[in-house]
Design a protein around this motif. Structure first.
Motif, PDB file in Angstrom:
ATOM      1  N   ALA A 114       0.824  -1.207   0.000  1.00  0.00           N
ATOM      2  CA  ALA A 114       0.000   0.000   0.000  1.00  0.00           C
ATOM      3  C   ALA A 114       0.856   1.253   0.000  1.00  0.00           C
ATOM      4  O   ALA A 114       0.572   2.226  -0.703  1.00  0.00           O
ATOM      5  CB  ALA A 114      -0.931  -0.003   1.214  1.00  0.00           C
ATOM      6  N   LEU A 115       1.954   1.244   0.778  1.00  0.00           N
ATOM      7  CA  LEU A 115       2.848   2.395   0.819  1.00  0.00           C
ATOM      8  C   LEU A 115       3.637   2.527  -0.477  1.00  0.00           C
ATOM      9  O   LEU A 115       3.880   3.638  -0.960  1.00  0.00           O
ATOM     10  CB  LEU A 115       3.800   2.281   2.006  1.00  0.00           C
ATOM     11  CG  LEU A 115       3.223   2.674   3.371  1.00  0.00           C
ATOM     12  CD1 LEU A 115       4.248   2.435   4.475  1.00  0.00           C
ATOM     13  CD2 LEU A 115       2.804   4.133   3.373  1.00  0.00           C
ATOM     14  N   GLN A 126     -10.275  -0.407  -7.568  1.00  0.00           N
ATOM     15  CA  GLN A 126      -9.554   0.545  -8.422  1.00  0.00           C
ATOM     16  C   GLN A 126      -8.181   0.858  -7.842  1.00  0.00           C
ATOM     17  O   GLN A 126      -7.193   0.924  -8.541  1.00  0.00           O
ATOM     18  CB  GLN A 126     -10.375   1.826  -8.584  1.00  0.00           C
ATOM     19  CG  GLN A 126      -9.996   2.624  -9.827  1.00  0.00           C
ATOM     20  CD  GLN A 126      -9.321   3.937  -9.478  1.00  0.00           C
ATOM     21  OE1 GLN A 126      -9.348   4.380  -8.341  1.00  0.00           O
ATOM     22  NE2 GLN A 126      -8.722   4.556 -10.471  1.00  0.00           N
ATOM     23  N   ARG A 127      -8.132   1.053  -6.506  1.00  0.00           N
ATOM     24  CA  ARG A 127      -6.871   1.143  -5.773  1.00  0.00           C
ATOM     25  C   ARG A 127      -7.144   0.693  -4.349  1.00  0.00           C
ATOM     26  O   ARG A 127      -8.150   1.053  -3.761  1.00  0.00           O
ATOM     27  CB  ARG A 127      -6.301   2.572  -5.770  1.00  0.00           C
ATOM     28  CG  ARG A 127      -5.630   2.968  -7.050  1.00  0.00           C
ATOM     29  CD  ARG A 127      -5.008   4.359  -6.933  1.00  0.00           C
ATOM     30  NE  ARG A 127      -3.817   4.358  -6.099  1.00  0.00           N
ATOM     31  CZ  ARG A 127      -3.134   5.468  -5.794  1.00  0.00           C
ATOM     32  NH1 ARG A 127      -3.549   6.641  -6.239  1.00  0.00           N
ATOM     33  NH2 ARG A 127      -2.054   5.405  -5.043  1.00  0.00           N
ATOM     34  N   TYR A 128      -6.214  -0.094  -3.810  1.00  0.00           N
ATOM     35  CA  TYR A 128      -6.424  -0.622  -2.463  1.00  0.00           C
ATOM     36  C   TYR A 128      -5.879   0.295  -1.368  1.00  0.00           C
ATOM     37  O   TYR A 128      -6.386   0.316  -0.259  1.00  0.00           O
ATOM     38  CB  TYR A 128      -5.770  -2.002  -2.315  1.00  0.00           C
ATOM     39  CG  TYR A 128      -6.353  -3.056  -3.216  1.00  0.00           C
ATOM     40  CD1 TYR A 128      -7.695  -3.399  -3.127  1.00  0.00           C
ATOM     41  CD2 TYR A 128      -5.563  -3.707  -4.165  1.00  0.00           C
ATOM     42  CE1 TYR A 128      -8.240  -4.362  -3.961  1.00  0.00           C
ATOM     43  CE2 TYR A 128      -6.095  -4.673  -5.002  1.00  0.00           C
ATOM     44  CZ  TYR A 128      -7.430  -4.999  -4.895  1.00  0.00           C
ATOM     45  OH  TYR A 128      -7.959  -5.946  -5.730  1.00  0.00           O
ATOM     46  N   GLY A 129      -4.822   1.042  -1.678  1.00  0.00           N
ATOM     47  CA  GLY A 129      -4.085   1.748  -0.638  1.00  0.00           C
ATOM     48  C   GLY A 129      -4.527   3.170  -0.378  1.00  0.00           C
ATOM     49  O   GLY A 129      -3.722   3.983   0.079  1.00  0.00           O
ATOM     50  N   THR A 130      -5.780   3.504  -0.667  1.00  0.00           N
ATOM     51  CA  THR A 130      -6.232   4.879  -0.479  1.00  0.00           C
ATOM     52  C   THR A 130      -7.293   4.952   0.613  1.00  0.00           C
ATOM     53  O   THR A 130      -8.017   3.988   0.869  1.00  0.00           O
ATOM     54  CB  THR A 130      -6.815   5.456  -1.788  1.00  0.00           C
ATOM     55  OG1 THR A 130      -7.922   4.650  -2.201  1.00  0.00           O
ATOM     56  CG2 THR A 130      -5.772   5.474  -2.886  1.00  0.00           C
ATOM     57  N   GLU A 160     -14.151  -0.375   2.424  1.00  0.00           N
ATOM     58  CA  GLU A 160     -13.652  -1.438   3.290  1.00  0.00           C
ATOM     59  C   GLU A 160     -14.774  -2.346   3.796  1.00  0.00           C
ATOM     60  O   GLU A 160     -14.509  -3.457   4.236  1.00  0.00           O
ATOM     61  CB  GLU A 160     -12.898  -0.839   4.484  1.00  0.00           C
ATOM     62  CG  GLU A 160     -11.723   0.056   4.114  1.00  0.00           C
ATOM     63  CD  GLU A 160     -10.537  -0.696   3.509  1.00  0.00           C
ATOM     64  OE1 GLU A 160     -10.692  -1.862   3.098  1.00  0.00           O
ATOM     65  OE2 GLU A 160      -9.459  -0.094   3.429  1.00  0.00           O
ATOM     66  N   THR A 161     -16.027  -1.867   3.746  1.00  0.00           N
ATOM     67  CA  THR A 161     -17.168  -2.700   4.151  1.00  0.00           C
ATOM     68  C   THR A 161     -18.294  -2.545   3.136  1.00  0.00           C
ATOM     69  O   THR A 161     -18.654  -1.424   2.770  1.00  0.00           O
ATOM     70  CB  THR A 161     -17.698  -2.311   5.543  1.00  0.00           C
ATOM     71  OG1 THR A 161     -16.673  -2.526   6.515  1.00  0.00           O
ATOM     72  CG2 THR A 161     -18.916  -3.140   5.915  1.00  0.00           C
ATOM     73  N   TYR A 198      -8.417  -1.954   5.769  1.00  0.00           N
ATOM     74  CA  TYR A 198      -7.515  -2.999   5.292  1.00  0.00           C
ATOM     75  C   TYR A 198      -6.396  -2.469   4.402  1.00  0.00           C
ATOM     76  O   TYR A 198      -5.257  -2.933   4.461  1.00  0.00           O
ATOM     77  CB  TYR A 198      -8.302  -4.065   4.522  1.00  0.00           C
ATOM     78  CG  TYR A 198      -9.375  -4.748   5.324  1.00  0.00           C
ATOM     79  CD1 TYR A 198      -9.062  -5.662   6.319  1.00  0.00           C
ATOM     80  CD2 TYR A 198     -10.720  -4.475   5.084  1.00  0.00           C
ATOM     81  CE1 TYR A 198     -10.054  -6.288   7.061  1.00  0.00           C
ATOM     82  CE2 TYR A 198     -11.721  -5.092   5.816  1.00  0.00           C
ATOM     83  CZ  TYR A 198     -11.379  -5.995   6.800  1.00  0.00           C
ATOM     84  OH  TYR A 198     -12.361  -6.610   7.532  1.00  0.00           O
ATOM     85  N   LEU A 199      -6.721  -1.517   3.505  1.00  0.00           N
ATOM     86  CA  LEU A 199      -5.750  -1.024   2.518  1.00  0.00           C
ATOM     87  C   LEU A 199      -5.140  -2.197   1.760  1.00  0.00           C
ATOM     88  O   LEU A 199      -3.947  -2.220   1.449  1.00  0.00           O
ATOM     89  CB  LEU A 199      -4.661  -0.195   3.203  1.00  0.00           C
ATOM     90  CG  LEU A 199      -5.151   1.049   3.966  1.00  0.00           C
ATOM     91  CD1 LEU A 199      -3.994   1.683   4.740  1.00  0.00           C
ATOM     92  CD2 LEU A 199      -5.783   2.060   3.020  1.00  0.00           C
ATOM     93  N   ALA A 200      -5.987  -3.158   1.446  1.00  0.00           N
ATOM     94  CA  ALA A 200      -5.542  -4.409   0.821  1.00  0.00           C
ATOM     95  C   ALA A 200      -6.759  -5.060   0.165  1.00  0.00           C
ATOM     96  O   ALA A 200      -7.895  -4.637   0.385  1.00  0.00           O
ATOM     97  CB  ALA A 200      -4.951  -5.340   1.884  1.00  0.00           C
TER      98      ALA A 200
END
Length: 421
Positions: free
Chosen positions: A66-67, A253-257, A262-263, A317-319
Motif C-alpha cells: 500500500a505504501l 480501483q486502488r487498495y491503498g487509499t 472497506e465494508t 484494510y488497505l488491501a
C-alpha cells in the motif's frame, strides 16, 4: 545538525514569508503556480529517476504494498500534479472576499472576510504528489507552509522542493513560502508540532499510528482524519449494473487509499442475487471477503471467503480484503455505518429518491454519496484543483480540504461615523 535550531530557523522564515504571501495579489500567486507546473513537466525524467531511487530504497526496507503504491510516480501522476496546479490557478481567489454584508439598525454594515490561516505545517508519508498539491493550495490561499514528507520519498521531495522554489522566485514571491524539511530525523516532527509561535495549524496525512501520536503531542490545532473505513450500501431498489460497477470500482480501483471501500452492506432482499455476481468480479482480483453468517452462506464456494469477526467492521484494510454484511434495510445500514464508520465517505446505491435523501441526511460522514464510487472522495475529483487532506472533524473544515479550508473568516465592519449609544 541541531534539529531544534534547524526547525526554529525554518519556522521563523515561514512566519516572515506568511506576511508577504498574505498581501500577494492573485495574478502573482497564479504565475507562481504556472511556473511550477512548467518546471514539473520539464523535469519529468528527473522526477521519475528520483522516484525510482526512493522506490528501490523502500523495497529494500520491506515497505508494504500500500505504501509502495502511494510512493510511485508514473508519468500520468506527474502530469496530474502539473494539471492540478493549473486548476488551482484557474480557481477564484478566496482571499479578501467579503460575504454576508448586512446593514444593522445602527447604520453599520457587518460582514466577513476570508483571510489566510498563516503558516501551515503538513506531515505526510510516502506520497510525493502531496508536496506539490500542498504547495499549490497554500500559495493560492496566501499561506506559507512547512512540508515534512516521509523519509521514503526524500529524494523525490527534494527535487520537487527545488522546482517549487524556482516557480516562487520567478514570480517574485519568497522562496521560504514553501519549505521542505531536509532531515529525515523524526525529532523534526516533534519540533514542528510544538512551535505555536511559528505554526498556526498542522495537517497530518499518514497512517493511524502517526496521527494518533500527533493528536497526543501536538500543541497546535490539526485538520485530520485517522483512517478511512468507507462503506457502500446496496439497497433492495438498486440498479444491479450500477451496484456491480460501483462496488467493484470502490474496492478494486486502488487498495491503498483512504477512500477505498472497506465494508460492503447489502439489503437482504437482493443479497441472494447481487452477492454471487459481485463475487465473480472480486474473484478476478482475489479479494478476500470477510462475511457475516448470511453472506457466508450465500457465497458458499467462493475461494477467498472467511467468517467476519467484530474487528473486521472497524478495520481499514488497505488491501484486497473486504468485510461483507447483509442488512435488513436502509435503517439498519445507516445504523451500522454510524456505528463503525470513520466518518470519511459512505455511499448508497438505490433508485429510491426518499431513501437517497434519508441516507444523505442521516449518515454522519464528511462525504455522503448516492450512486457513486467512494473513490470520488478526492479534492481533484471534487473540482478543488487538489486537496491538502481530508478531514472528518466537524469544526472548521470537513471532507476534502481545498482553498476555503485553508482560510479563516474575520468580521469586518463598514461604518459612516456611527458611535454606539
Amino acid at each position: 545538525m541541531d534539529i531544534k535550531d534547524y526547525m526554529t530557523r525554518i519556522g521563523k522564515q515561514a512566519r516572515e514569508a506568511a506576511a508577504v504571501m498574505a498581501k500577494a495579489d492573485t495574478a502573482t500567486k497564479n504565475r507562481a503556480l504556472i511556473y511550477i507546473a512548467e518546471a514539473i513537466r520539464r523535469e519529468t525524467s528527473a522526477l521519475r529517476e528520483a522516484n525510482q531511487k526512493d522506490l528501490a530504497s523502500a523495497r529494500e526496507k520491506g515497505l508494504e504494498s500500500a505504501l509502495l503504491d502511494r510512493l510511485t510516480l508514473s508519468d500520468k501522476a506527474i502530469e496530474t500534479m502539473a494539471t492540478g496546479l493549473e486548476q488551482i490557478a484557474a480557481l477564484a481567489d478566496p482571499i479578501g472576499a467579503i460575504s454576508g454584508l448586512k446593514l444593522q439598525p445602527s447604520g453599520i454594515q457587518v460582514g466577513q472576510m476570508r483571510v489566510p490561516l498563516g503558516v501551515i505545517g503538513i506531515i505526510y508519508e510516502a506520497r510525493p504528489n502531496v508536496t506539490v498539491d500542498a504547495a499549490g493550495l497554500c500559495i493560492k490561499s496566501g499561506n506559507a507552509t512547512i512540508l515534512r514528507g516521509g523519509s521514503e520519498a526524500i529524494i523525490c521531495n527534494r527535487v520537487l522542493a527545488g522546482l517549487v522554489k524556482e516557480g516562487l522566485q520567478r514570480a517574485g514571491l519568497p522562496e521560504s513560502a514553501v519549505q521542505v524539511v531536509e532531515t529525515t530525523d523524526r525529532a523534526a516532527v516533534g519540533e514542528l508540532i510544538t512551535m505555536p509561535e511559528y505554526v498556526d495549524i498542522i495537517v497530518p496525512r499518514g497512517g493511524k499510528g502517526l496521527i494518533a501520536r500527533l493528536m497526543q503531542e501536538s500543541k497546535i490545532p490539526m485538520i485530520k482524519h485517522l483512517d478511512g473505513i468507507c462503506h457502500v450500501y446496496i439497497d433492495d431498489e438498486a440498479d444491479p449494473k450500477k451496484a456491480l460497477d460501483i462496488c467493484f470500482n470502490a474496492k478494486c480501483q486502488r487498495y491503498g487509499t483512504c477512500n477505498t471501500m472497506e465494508t460492503l452492506l447489502v439489503a437482504d432482499g437482493v443479497a441472494d442475487i447481487i452477492l454471487p455476481e459481485l463475487a465473480k468480479l472480486y474473484e478476478t482480483e482475489k479479494v478476500e471477503l470477510r462475511c457475516d453468517e448470511r453472506s457466508y452462506t450465500i457465497l458458499d464456494g467462493y475461494p477467498y471467503r472467511a467468517k467476519a469477526v467484530e474487528e473486521d467492521w472497524s478495520t481499514e484494510y488497505l488491501a484486497p480484503v473486504l468485510a461483507v454484511r447483509v442488512v435488513s434495510d436502509v435503517d439498519e445500514a445507516i445504523t451500522h455505518i454510524n456505528t463503525y464508520s470513520s466518518k470519511h465517505t459512505d455511499s448508497i446505491v438505490t433508485e429510491n429518491y426518499t431513501k437517497s435523501l434519508q441516507f444523505l441526511r442521516e449518515v454522519d460522514s464528511s462525504s455522503v454519496m448516492v450512486n457513486a464510487s467512494t473513490r470520488f472522495a478526492d479534492g481533484f475529483e471534487y473540482g478543488l484543483g487538489a486537496e491538502i487532506g481530508i478531514s472528518n472533524d466537524k469544526l472548521h473544515a470537513r471532507g476534502p480540504v481545498g482553498l476555503d479550508g485553508l482560510t479563516s473568516l474575520k468580521y469586518v465592519v463598514l461604518g459612516h461615523g456611527e458611535v454606539r449609544r
